[in-house]
Design a protein around this motif. Sequence first.
Motif, short mmCIF file in Angstrom:
data_model
loop_
_atom_site.label_atom_id
_atom_site.label_comp_id
_atom_site.label_asym_id
_atom_site.label_seq_id
_atom_site.Cartn_x
_atom_site.Cartn_y
_atom_site.Cartn_z
N LEU A 1 0.85 -1.18 0.00
CA LEU A 1 0.00 0.00 0.00
C LEU A 1 0.89 1.24 0.00
N VAL A 2 0.60 2.16 -0.90
CA VAL A 2 1.39 3.38 -0.99
C VAL A 2 0.45 4.54 -1.32
N GLN A 3 0.82 5.71 -0.88
CA GLN A 3 0.01 6.89 -1.19
C GLN A 3 0.30 7.39 -2.60
N ALA A 4 -0.66 8.05 -3.17
CA ALA A 4 -0.47 8.64 -4.49
C ALA A 4 0.75 9.56 -4.47
N GLY A 5 1.54 9.44 -5.54
CA GLY A 5 2.77 10.21 -5.62
C GLY A 5 3.98 9.48 -5.08
N GLY A 6 3.72 8.37 -4.42
CA GLY A 6 4.80 7.60 -3.83
C GLY A 6 5.45 6.64 -4.82
N SER A 7 6.37 5.84 -4.29
CA SER A 7 7.14 4.92 -5.12
C SER A 7 7.10 3.52 -4.52
N LEU A 8 7.32 2.56 -5.38
CA LEU A 8 7.36 1.16 -4.96
C LEU A 8 8.23 0.41 -5.95
N ARG A 9 8.91 -0.60 -5.45
CA ARG A 9 9.76 -1.41 -6.33
C ARG A 9 9.30 -2.85 -6.26
N LEU A 10 8.94 -3.38 -7.41
CA LEU A 10 8.58 -4.79 -7.51
C LEU A 10 9.77 -5.57 -8.05
N SER A 11 9.88 -6.80 -7.63
CA SER A 11 10.93 -7.68 -8.14
C SER A 11 10.33 -9.00 -8.57
N CYS A 12 10.98 -9.62 -9.52
CA CYS A 12 10.56 -10.93 -10.02
C CYS A 12 11.78 -11.83 -9.97
#
Length: 123
Positions: free
Chosen positions: A9-20
């Motif tokens: 969960l992240v707020q609008a404008g935020g960042s997140l990193r997904l990995s595979c």
Amino acid sequence: QLQAFGGGLVQAGGSLRLSCAASGRTFNNYAMGWFRQAPGKEREFVAALRWINSNTYYADSVKGRFTISRDSAKNTVSLEMTSLKPEDTAVYYCAADRPPYGSSWYESSYEYWGQGTLVTVSS
């Protein structure tokens, strides 16, 4: 053989990193893709990277905000997501397409899929 992780969960404008992460085989020379499926919508292409030459492709909706990259040593592909919007909320899937490559934009090109990881962007 593919496992996606990093959602949250992240707020609008935020960042997140997904990995595979890949296990059981090496995905050198494969094309790796990220797709997403929002509630009530069809799964759609997000980004792809061709391992052999590092060419990247992005959906217009994420171009300039998302970056796909690889770590050959770790056999992983990541999706760095910035300036997130509520409309980015979806389950994100990673996938692998062995050579000869199909079109990176189409699900049918990919032979291997990971389980999804949920990204929720709050307004």
